[in-house]
Write an enzyme that holds these catalytic residues in place. Sequence first.
Site, PDB file in Angstrom:
ATOM      1  N   LYS A 183       4.524   8.055   5.997  1.00  0.00           N
ATOM      2  CA  LYS A 183       4.251   8.367   4.689  1.00  0.00           C
ATOM      3  C   LYS A 183       5.252   9.325   3.956  1.00  0.00           C
ATOM      4  O   LYS A 183       6.514   9.234   4.434  1.00  0.00           O
ATOM      5  CB  LYS A 183       2.972   9.144   4.640  1.00  0.00           C
ATOM      6  CG  LYS A 183       1.745   8.279   5.141  1.00  0.00           C
ATOM      7  CD  LYS A 183       0.285   8.404   4.937  1.00  0.00           C
ATOM      8  CE  LYS A 183      -0.684   7.509   5.448  1.00  0.00           C
ATOM      9  NZ  LYS A 183      -1.901   7.825   5.200  1.00  0.00           N
ATOM     10  N   GLU A 215      -7.758  -0.977   6.890  1.00  0.00           N
ATOM     11  CA  GLU A 215      -7.696   0.578   6.718  1.00  0.00           C
ATOM     12  C   GLU A 215      -8.774   0.687   5.703  1.00  0.00           C
ATOM     13  O   GLU A 215      -8.532   0.830   4.462  1.00  0.00           O
ATOM     14  CB  GLU A 215      -6.555   1.129   6.362  1.00  0.00           C
ATOM     15  CG  GLU A 215      -5.454   0.827   7.380  1.00  0.00           C
ATOM     16  CD  GLU A 215      -3.905   1.973   7.087  1.00  0.00           C
ATOM     17  OE1 GLU A 215      -3.721   2.501   8.050  1.00  0.00           O
ATOM     18  OE2 GLU A 215      -3.745   1.950   5.953  1.00  0.00           O
ATOM     19  N   GLY A 274      -5.815  12.985   5.232  1.00  0.00           N
ATOM     20  CA  GLY A 274      -4.793  13.625   4.365  1.00  0.00           C
ATOM     21  C   GLY A 274      -5.027  13.526   2.684  1.00  0.00           C
ATOM     22  O   GLY A 274      -3.885  13.802   1.742  1.00  0.00           O
ATOM     23  N   HIS A 293      -0.961  -0.977   0.913  1.00  0.00           N
ATOM     24  CA  HIS A 293      -1.379   0.331   1.538  1.00  0.00           C
ATOM     25  C   HIS A 293      -2.391   0.751   0.455  1.00  0.00           C
ATOM     26  O   HIS A 293      -1.899   0.667  -0.813  1.00  0.00           O
ATOM     27  CB  HIS A 293      -0.526   1.204   1.923  1.00  0.00           C
ATOM     28  CG  HIS A 293      -1.129   2.329   2.783  1.00  0.00           C
ATOM     29  ND1 HIS A 293      -1.712   3.248   2.203  1.00  0.00           N
ATOM     30  CD2 HIS A 293      -1.052   2.550   4.053  1.00  0.00           C
ATOM     31  CE1 HIS A 293      -2.143   4.098   3.228  1.00  0.00           C
ATOM     32  NE2 HIS A 293      -1.774   3.714   4.345  1.00  0.00           N
ATOM     33  N   ASN A 351       2.935   5.119  10.593  1.00  0.00           N
ATOM     34  CA  ASN A 351       3.312   5.187   9.089  1.00  0.00           C
ATOM     35  C   ASN A 351       3.520   6.672   8.899  1.00  0.00           C
ATOM     36  O   ASN A 351       2.517   7.540   8.792  1.00  0.00           O
ATOM     37  CB  ASN A 351       2.310   4.719   8.073  1.00  0.00           C
ATOM     38  CG  ASN A 351       2.364   4.949   6.792  1.00  0.00           C
ATOM     39  OD1 ASN A 351       3.585   5.285   6.417  1.00  0.00           O
ATOM     40  ND2 ASN A 351       1.455   4.587   6.123  1.00  0.00           N
ATOM     41  N   GLU A 365      -2.811   3.651  -0.814  1.00  0.00           N
ATOM     42  CA  GLU A 365      -2.347   4.689  -1.075  1.00  0.00           C
ATOM     43  C   GLU A 365      -1.198   4.202  -2.463  1.00  0.00           C
ATOM     44  O   GLU A 365      -1.209   4.805  -3.410  1.00  0.00           O
ATOM     45  CB  GLU A 365      -1.539   5.609  -0.156  1.00  0.00           C
ATOM     46  CG  GLU A 365      -2.428   6.722   0.317  1.00  0.00           C
ATOM     47  CD  GLU A 365      -1.941   7.033   1.723  1.00  0.00           C
ATOM     48  OE1 GLU A 365      -0.769   7.033   2.022  1.00  0.00           O
ATOM     49  OE2 GLU A 365      -2.636   7.473   2.473  1.00  0.00           O
ATOM     50  N   SER A 425      -7.366   7.639  10.725  1.00  0.00           N
ATOM     51  CA  SER A 425      -7.623   8.798  11.432  1.00  0.00           C
ATOM     52  C   SER A 425      -7.617   8.293  13.003  1.00  0.00           C
ATOM     53  O   SER A 425      -8.337   8.790  13.806  1.00  0.00           O
ATOM     54  CB  SER A 425      -9.095   9.391  11.284  1.00  0.00           C
ATOM     55  OG  SER A 425      -9.092   9.777   9.820  1.00  0.00           O
TER      56      SER A 425
HETATM   57  P1  13P Z   1      -4.409   8.258   9.274  1.00  0.00           P
HETATM   58  O1  13P Z   1      -4.141   8.013  10.562  1.00  0.00           O
HETATM   59  O2  13P Z   1      -3.582   9.804   8.743  1.00  0.00           O
HETATM   60  O3  13P Z   1      -5.735   8.535   8.837  1.00  0.00           O
HETATM   61  O4  13P Z   1      -3.661   7.350   8.153  1.00  0.00           O
HETATM   62  C1  13P Z   1      -3.862   6.084   8.209  1.00  0.00           C
HETATM   63  C2  13P Z   1      -3.052   5.464   7.404  1.00  0.00           C
HETATM   64  O5  13P Z   1      -2.948   5.308   6.144  1.00  0.00           O
HETATM   65  C3  13P Z   1      -1.745   4.729   8.109  1.00  0.00           C
HETATM   66  O6  13P Z   1      -1.223   3.679   7.235  1.00  0.00           O
END
Ligand code: 13P
Length: 260
Positions: free
Chosen positions: A10, A165, A172, A93, A8, A95, A215
């Site tokens: 992002k 997740e 981040g 997600h 991802n 976020e 992570s």
């Molecule tokens: P990280 O691997 O940067 O922690 O992000 C995980 C994530 O949100 C993937 O969708």
Amino acid sequence: MKTYIVGNWKMNFTVGESSLFLHKLLQKVRIMRDLEVVVAPSLMALQPLSLQIDRRKMKLAAQNFYDKDFGAYTGEVSVSQIRSLVNYALVGHSERRYIFGETDKDVRAKVAAALRCGLTPILCVGETAEERACGETTDVVRDQVLGGLQDVSKEDLGKVIIAYEPVWAISGHGKPARVASPLDVEDVFKLIRKILSETYDDSVAESTPLLFGGSVKSLNAESYLSLPDCNGLLIGGASLIAPEFLDIIEIAKRVRDDRA
Ligand code: 13P
């Protein structure tokens, strides 16, 4: 069942950078039968990358879309507009839930829209640090899984992937993320299979791919991929570093081969 390694990206990379990065990956990724490598670039990059990608090696996913097909929805991009570009779509997600206020109702509509348009939704679920501290992980995961799947038939569940997740493990977001212990992750995978089995049946519960994200790096990828219920990884930061992402793909292949 296949193993899925999903990157991802992002809100990172310009369109040009995305194309260069994909080029780097395509040079190294081989065609593998049981390992599906997927990247989710920014919406802007989907169209050019869809022309560039070799779908035998890798597939594309959308990070987001709107659930209506066409109409007066300023600033949105519909699943109908991206369906020819991607095979997968992230939905729910954290976020999107916590920064942009998406509710389980929005998530449910997006899961249904993705399925209607022939895309595989990757439904993301996971509790916050506060929810875990209060012992609410089970309830939150149950609500998010059932909330997202409410309109999904047993037949369509076969086209859904679920990613666990935990929000506290995602990097981040200012304070350093915690690394989830594989035991905790396996507990939640078992919980998700139980929820699916109670809601649908054992066979779909067993055959729904479950991914872990938060992570994940080449250093810890194997600890998650070796879990009995883990069918792949959803990777943020480490998917932006070509050697890291490629290493994780190799690890996934090795773990798969060892299991076979
Ligand atoms: P990280 O691997 O940067 O922690 O992000 C995980 C994530 O949100 C993937 O969708």
